[in-house]
Design a protein around this motif. Structure first.
Motif, PDB file in Angstrom:
ATOM      1  N   SER A 146       0.826  -1.211   0.000  1.00 60.00           N
ATOM      2  CA  SER A 146       0.000   0.000   0.000  1.00 60.00           C
ATOM      3  C   SER A 146       0.860   1.262   0.000  1.00 60.00           C
ATOM      4  N   LYS A 148       1.931   5.167   0.849  1.00 58.65           N
ATOM      5  CA  LYS A 148       1.791   5.975   2.071  1.00 58.65           C
ATOM      6  C   LYS A 148       0.602   6.918   1.957  1.00 58.65           C
ATOM      7  N   ASN A 149       0.015   7.253   3.108  1.00 50.85           N
ATOM      8  CA  ASN A 149      -1.110   8.200   3.137  1.00 50.85           C
ATOM      9  C   ASN A 149      -0.571   9.633   3.060  1.00 50.85           C
ATOM     10  N   LEU A 223      -6.483   3.122  -0.893  1.00 55.76           N
ATOM     11  CA  LEU A 223      -6.782   4.445  -1.448  1.00 55.76           C
ATOM     12  C   LEU A 223      -8.299   4.620  -1.462  1.00 55.76           C
ATOM     13  N   THR A 245      -5.228   9.351  -1.864  1.00 59.21           N
ATOM     14  CA  THR A 245      -4.991   8.938  -0.481  1.00 59.21           C
ATOM     15  C   THR A 245      -6.125   9.484   0.386  1.00 59.21           C
ATOM     16  N   GLU A 246      -6.292   8.870   1.565  1.00 59.51           N
ATOM     17  CA  GLU A 246      -7.346   9.297   2.476  1.00 59.51           C
ATOM     18  C   GLU A 246      -7.204  10.791   2.814  1.00 59.51           C
ATOM     19  N   LYS A 247      -5.964  11.200   3.109  1.00 65.16           N
ATOM     20  CA  LYS A 247      -5.735  12.613   3.467  1.00 65.16           C
ATOM     21  C   LYS A 247      -6.121  13.538   2.311  1.00 65.16           C
TER      22      LYS A 247
END
Ligand code: 2AM
Ligand code: CA
Length: 258
Positions: A146, A148-149, A223, A245-247
């Motif tokens: 995965s 990185k966020n 994601l 990404t979530e952020k």
């Protein structure tokens, strides 16, 4: 419905490796080029012949499935029950014609509406990204971890050019907050950049076949895939989609409202 996931994944990889070998050769040939919805929405004889071949192979092996495909050789899919295949024979047809680089072929599979397996081939690199939520994601045989966020300031964003030029959905503000803008012109190639963390956002108006495979791979790696108004994606219609990404997705959802 009981499906052997490994067998289906191998089948998708087999299909796309065959398509990938042929398209690499075809990209260097003369093409018969037509237009569809607009002057810049292209279709070639190779989009049609590739889709016809893929649809035939899928029907032969999974006769119970319905197929949602771009060039019209599939079925009329009215609901997501059972096994649904989404086929984009050439993704980034403009690149295939003009640049002979950065184009893909994609197959996404959904079971009772849920992402099941996806496969994308980057034709020029001859790499296949494939897998699903219960299977893992692979680049050819190698497992993909995965990304990185990353936050918006940390990463590059990819937004379709008509959206940025017209500043739809406050997209220019999104670009300003990021590390920079890249526009590759093929959803499949952009999904590839997202799963390896080379880009942190894709924002575009996408048809079901543009989104299906990439959504499976991206969600399998953590994601997020959302519509621009934060409603659930509907795999049976075209819509403005954000993937990242979530952020980044939470930051973009705030920015588009302003
Ligand atoms: P295509 O080449 O399969 O048509 C950038 O153009 C990306 O958006 C490509 O992946 C392209 O896929 C897709 N695209 C182009 N025109 C589109 C349209 N009218 N609706 C949805 N997706 C489109
Ligand atoms: Ca296409």
């Amino acid at each position: 419905m009981k499906i052997n996931i490994k067998e289906m994944d191998e089948f998708l990889v087999e299909l796309l490796s065959e398509v990938g070998k042929n398209l690499l050769v075809d990209s260097k040939k003369d093409k018969s080029v037509g237009t569809k919805s607009s002057r810049i929405d292209l279709v070639t004889n190779f989009d049609k012949s590739t889709e016809k071949w893929l649809v035939g192979k899928i029907k032969e092996k999974y006769s119970e499935a319905t197929i949602f495909s771009e060039e019209g050789y599939g079925d009329v899919v009215k609901d997501m029950s059972g096994l649904v295949f989404f086929v984009d024979p050439i993704d980034g047809t403009m690149n295939f014609v003009k640049r002979r680089d950065d184009f893909a072929s994609m197959i996404g599979v959904y079971l009772d509406g849920k992402p099941f397996l996806g496969a994308i081939i980057d034709v020029v690199k001859q790499e296949i990204y494939h897998g699903g939520p219960d299977y893992g994601v692979f680049r050819n045989e190698e497992k993909v971890i995965s990304p990185k966020n990353q936050s918006l300031p940390e990463g590059l964003v990819d937004i379709s050019w008509p959206m940025v030029v017209a500043d739809r959905f406050n997209s220019q503000a999104v670009v300003q907050k990021s590390s920079g803008l890249r526009i590759y012109g093929s959803a499949g190639i952009i999904f590839e950049h997202l799963i390896f963390g080379r880009e942190v956002l894709y924002m575009s108006y996408l048809a079901p076949w543009d989104l299906a495979a990439g959504r499976v791979l991206c969600e399998s790696l953590g994601l997020k895939v959302s519509t621009i108004d934060d409603s659930p994606v509907n795999m049976l219609k075209s819509q403005v989609v954000i993937v990242g990404t979530e952020k980044v997705i939470s930051e973009v959802l705030k920015t588009v409202k302003k």
